[in-house]
Design a protein around this motif. Structure first.
Motif, mmCIF file in Angstrom:
data_model
loop_
_atom_site.group_PDB
_atom_site.id
_atom_site.type_symbol
_atom_site.label_atom_id
_atom_site.label_comp_id
_atom_site.label_asym_id
_atom_site.label_seq_id
_atom_site.Cartn_x
_atom_site.Cartn_y
_atom_site.Cartn_z
ATOM 1 N N PRO A 187 -48.354 -132.665 -37.884
ATOM 2 C CA PRO A 187 -48.951 -131.363 -37.552
ATOM 3 C C PRO A 187 -48.235 -130.196 -38.224
ATOM 4 N N PHE A 188 -46.923 -130.333 -38.443
ATOM 5 C CA PHE A 188 -46.202 -129.313 -39.202
ATOM 6 C C PHE A 188 -46.777 -129.193 -40.606
ATOM 7 N N ALA A 189 -47.022 -130.337 -41.252
ATOM 8 C CA ALA A 189 -47.587 -130.320 -42.609
ATOM 9 C C ALA A 189 -49.002 -129.751 -42.600
ATOM 10 N N PHE A 190 -49.803 -130.102 -41.603
ATOM 11 C CA PHE A 190 -51.159 -129.546 -41.510
ATOM 12 C C PHE A 190 -51.112 -128.035 -41.311
ATOM 13 N N ALA A 191 -50.162 -127.560 -40.503
ATOM 14 C CA ALA A 191 -50.054 -126.121 -40.268
ATOM 15 C C ALA A 191 -49.707 -125.380 -41.557
ATOM 16 N N LEU A 192 -48.700 -125.882 -42.296
ATOM 17 C CA LEU A 192 -48.327 -125.218 -43.547
ATOM 18 C C LEU A 192 -49.428 -125.342 -44.591
ATOM 19 N N ALA A 193 -50.102 -126.504 -44.630
ATOM 20 C CA ALA A 193 -51.205 -126.672 -45.574
ATOM 21 C C ALA A 193 -52.332 -125.700 -45.257
ATOM 22 N N GLY A 194 -52.616 -125.494 -43.973
ATOM 23 C CA GLY A 194 -53.631 -124.525 -43.599
ATOM 24 C C GLY A 194 -53.239 -123.117 -43.996
ATOM 25 N N LEU A 195 -51.955 -122.772 -43.829
ATOM 26 C CA LEU A 195 -51.485 -121.455 -44.259
ATOM 27 C C LEU A 195 -51.605 -121.291 -45.768
ATOM 28 N N LEU A 200 -57.616 -122.015 -41.572
ATOM 29 C CA LEU A 200 -57.090 -122.214 -40.222
ATOM 30 C C LEU A 200 -58.237 -121.993 -39.236
ATOM 31 N N ASP A 201 -59.188 -122.921 -39.258
ATOM 32 C CA ASP A 201 -60.377 -122.804 -38.435
ATOM 33 C C ASP A 201 -60.437 -123.961 -37.440
ATOM 34 N N SER A 202 -61.581 -124.105 -36.790
ATOM 35 C CA SER A 202 -61.733 -125.173 -35.812
ATOM 36 C C SER A 202 -61.619 -126.546 -36.453
ATOM 37 N N ALA A 203 -62.134 -126.690 -37.672
ATOM 38 C CA ALA A 203 -62.043 -127.985 -38.358
ATOM 39 C C ALA A 203 -60.584 -128.352 -38.618
ATOM 40 N N LEU A 329 -43.424 -118.340 -44.996
ATOM 41 C CA LEU A 329 -44.837 -118.547 -45.309
ATOM 42 C C LEU A 329 -45.716 -118.044 -44.172
ATOM 43 N N PHE A 330 -45.287 -118.269 -42.941
ATOM 44 C CA PHE A 330 -46.039 -117.795 -41.776
ATOM 45 C C PHE A 330 -46.164 -116.272 -41.807
ATOM 46 N N ALA A 331 -45.073 -115.591 -42.132
ATOM 47 C CA ALA A 331 -45.102 -114.123 -42.171
ATOM 48 C C ALA A 331 -45.998 -113.612 -43.290
ATOM 49 N N VAL A 332 -45.942 -114.261 -44.451
ATOM 50 C CA VAL A 332 -46.736 -113.817 -45.605
ATOM 51 C C VAL A 332 -48.223 -113.999 -45.344
ATOM 52 N N ARG A 333 -48.590 -115.110 -44.708
ATOM 53 C CA ARG A 333 -50.002 -115.431 -44.510
ATOM 54 C C ARG A 333 -50.523 -114.973 -43.153
ATOM 55 N N ALA A 334 -49.753 -114.180 -42.426
ATOM 56 C CA ALA A 334 -50.152 -113.754 -41.086
ATOM 57 C C ALA A 334 -51.529 -113.091 -41.025
ATOM 58 N N PRO A 335 -51.941 -112.281 -42.033
ATOM 59 C CA PRO A 335 -53.281 -111.666 -41.946
ATOM 60 C C PRO A 335 -54.425 -112.677 -41.811
#
Length: 662
Positions: A187-195, A200-203, A329-335
């Motif tokens: 799930p960590f990898a999925f989270a970063l991949a989504g960012l 970062l949607d329901s799918a 990465l989380f901070a950069v992609r926060a929007p």
């Protein structure tokens, strides 16, 4: 020869993991499907290579190859073969190789079972997992090589496995725990991949959730097995000591539980996206923190590996890069994480948010209690001990409040719910729970306590709420009872099973903590002790020889009135090589109580009288039965058919932000 081949396989695995890291990301950047697809092949090849290295180490243990330093330190010719296999992960180097094997196994599973996902998403996920593999394979090869030789001087017999680890529970516990620990990398990898991809949607939440469920289930089983092992192996009759290493596995479990609930909200309503990503990062970071605590030598525990600080610094470096890089990465992609969906104060979203806040607060309580003594020692503030009173005072109330919300949350509607229509029936549920919560301990044990009554009240209230919700859903199906039950989704049934397992565990904790009886007595042959309905008669001690130890074995006859209940044989063992003296408790298990006896020390030169510890442990088995039910519920939820993605075309619909990010 096999050892050299195993070492070479690890070097090749490092090369393949580097390919898995860089080539798929390059393929995403230049939009080359062939380069993106390399990640899946590399993941499978890497798993095969690490598996070969692991089997080579297993062969070295079984064949007593004491030319390997690690085998000489962890095994012995007299060690039974099943313990020779478990000795592979009984020390630092081998357990780290198991870590790498489990990680490569999870990565290969993602590659094989995510073919229906968008190719660029899979490529990013596998590349991130590849980066973690690179870090840990470097760790093994540079600082913790299990294939290092002792030539030309090597011992004819090994040093033997730590006697504490010579137990069937320790054959299963570490692999199960690692499956959970390491599984949170997915799930960590999925989270970063989504960012990275802007998706970062329901799918995305639906793709990530079954992997999170699987990791959480394995970690649940691993923690329960560790608790069970400590209960019967250490001889002190406890099931949880708030040991720092116990806490190290419990913290990612708490964060992972919060992550599961947050993913459910993101999947259903598209909200909590930032919170979900942050929880995925926290859960894996806490898994790495646990690895650091176990291997750094900064703490003393029966669970810890005695390792030099340099190895701990390597893990700390990995932890710093993972946390720092992912949060950046989380901070950069926060929007990208803003949500247009709205919900009101009384809604399922709010109850799940309260659930998350309580779980994260509980995680923080455990984290502070675990790390504060280490920080105080590092700054020369003195030796400070944070023990069970701290954790029980702060952690237990949080869990009771969590139970309160657990009863209402699943019955609330998404987005908005009328508060009166929710609270009126739940008020009746609480009244029924209060009657059962006060009455049950009084009827069963004959005495009551307000703390037990509060815990039992909430347990029974939530149980009634679960049954009520189940009945309502079956009625809504407008079919017979059996047909209505069959129409319930696996995800719903699994959720309620997991909640039921939690209730069983909480009930077991409350009852065994308050109503357990412990007696430390002096007993000689022929002496008897009566405690409640049970009478314990000591028959004496005999000599017994095991495969690599000698033991003094006691014999106790247990009666309930005039009816025999059990014959128990606790032991004091002395292991031949390390000369360790170990206590082997004897337990008569039952669904509603355990009778537990441990031999202490002989109290006279002839060993005719012994110090004996006798326990009566009511409902203690419910702790581990509850964990098993939780895990079954989690696996059932993960098998829900909506997670079996079949329509690649639907998932590959272009998304503007994702295309721009690519």
């Amino acid at each position: 020869m096999f050892a050299e081949l195993g070492h070479f396989a690890l070097v090749l695995a490092l090369v393949v993991s580097l390919v898995q890291l860089f080539l798929p990301l390059y393929g995403v950047w230049v939009r080359n499907p062939a380069a993106q697809a390399v990640g899946s092949s590399a993941a499978v090849v890497q798993f095969g290579l690490v598996l070969f290295a692991f089997l080579a180490l297993v062969h070295a243990f079984i064949s007593n190859d004491f030319t390997l330093d690690y085998v000489a330190r962890q095994s012995n010719t007299r060690l039974p073969v099943f313990y020779q296999v478990s000795a592979v992960w009984g020390g630092h180097e081998g357990s780290l190789l198991l870590w790498a094997l489990v990680l490569s196994g999870w990565t290969a599973a993602v590659a094989l079972f995510s073919r229906s996902l968008p190719r660029d998403m899979t490529a990013r996920v596998l590349a991130i997992l590849g980066s973690v593999s690179v870090a840990f394979l470097l760790f093994i090869l540079l600082t913790s090589n299990p294939f290092a030789r002792l030539l030309p001087d090597f011992p004819p017999d090994g040093n033997d496995l730590n006697p504490l680890l010579q137990d069937p529970g320790l054959i299963i516990h570490p692999p199960m725990l690692y499956m959970g620990y390491v599984g949170f990398a997915v799930p960590f990898a999925f989270a970063l991949a989504g960012l990275m991809g802007g998706r970062l949607d329901s799918a995305w939440a639906r793709w990530s959730r079954p992997w999170t469920l699987a990791a959480w289930c394995f970690l649940t089983l691993g923690i329960a097995l560790g608790s069970w092992w400590a209960y019967y192996e250490l001889g002190w009759g406890g099931w949880w000591f708030w040991d720092p290493v116990e806490n190290a596995s419990f913290m990612p479990w708490l964060a992972g539980t919060a992550l599961l609930h947050s993913l459910a909200v993101t999947e259903k309503r598209g909200v909590f996206k930032a919170w979900t990503v942050l929880l995925a990062i926290i859960a894996f970071a806490l898994s790495l923190l646990g690895t650091f605590l176990v291997r750094s030598g900064v703490l003393t525990s029966v669970h810890a590996f005695a390792s030099d600080p340099a190895r701990g610094l390597f893990v700390l470096g990995i932890l710093t890069v993972v946390v720092g890089g992912s949060l950046t990465l989380f901070a950069v992609r926060a929007p990208l994480l803003a949500s247009e969906s709205r919900y009101e104060l009384v809604s399922r979203e709010m109850f799940l948010l309260a659930n998350n806040l309580l779980l994260l607060t509980a995680t923080t309580v455990v984290l502070l209690g675990t790390l504060f003594p280490l920080v105080a020692d590092a700054f020369d503030l003195g030796k400070i001990s944070v023990g069970p009173p701290y954790f029980n005072m702060l952690f237990a109330p949080l869990m009771l409040v969590l139970l309160f919300f657990l009863g209402m949350g699943p019955q609330a509607n998404w987005k908005r719910h009328d508060g009166r229509s929710l609270m009126q029936p739940y008020g009746l549920v609480l009244v029924a729970g209060l009657l059962l919560g006060v009455g049950f301990p009084l009827l069963w044990f004959g005495t009551g306590d307000w703390r037990v009554a509060v815990a039992c009240t909430l347990v029974f209230a939530v149980l009634i709420a679960i049954v009520r919700d189940l009945v309502q859903k079956v009625r809504t199906a407008k079919a017979g009872t059996w047909a209505g039950l069959r129409r319930l989704s696996r995800s719903y049934v699994g959720m309620q099973l997991a909640h039921l397992g939690l209730l069983m565990t909480v009930l077991g904790v409350a009852l065994t903590s308050h109503y357990s009886i412990e007696k430390d007595v002096r007993m000689a042959a022929g002496d008897r002790l009566t405690e409640g309905p049970y009478t314990f008669i000591f028959q004496g001690v005999t000599e017994h020889e095991g495969p690599n130890y000698v033991a003094r074995r006691g014999e106790f006859q247990v009666y309930r009135g005039d009816a025999p209940v059990a014959t128990l044989h606790p032991e004091k063992r002395v292991y031949a090589v390390q000369r360790n003296v170990m206590t082997e408790a004897a337990i008569d298990p039952g669904l509603f109580r355990d009778l537990y006896i441990a031999l202490g020390e002989p109290l006279d030169p002839t060993a005719s009288a012994w110090a004996v510890r006798i326990y009566y442990k009511p409902f203690v088995r419910w702790l581990w039965l509850g964990a098993l039910v939780m895990a079954v519920g989690g696996f059932l939820s993960a098998s829900d058919r909506r997670y079996r993605l079949r329509q690649r075309a639907e998932q590959e619909k272009p998304i503007a932000t994702g295309e721009q990010a690519s």
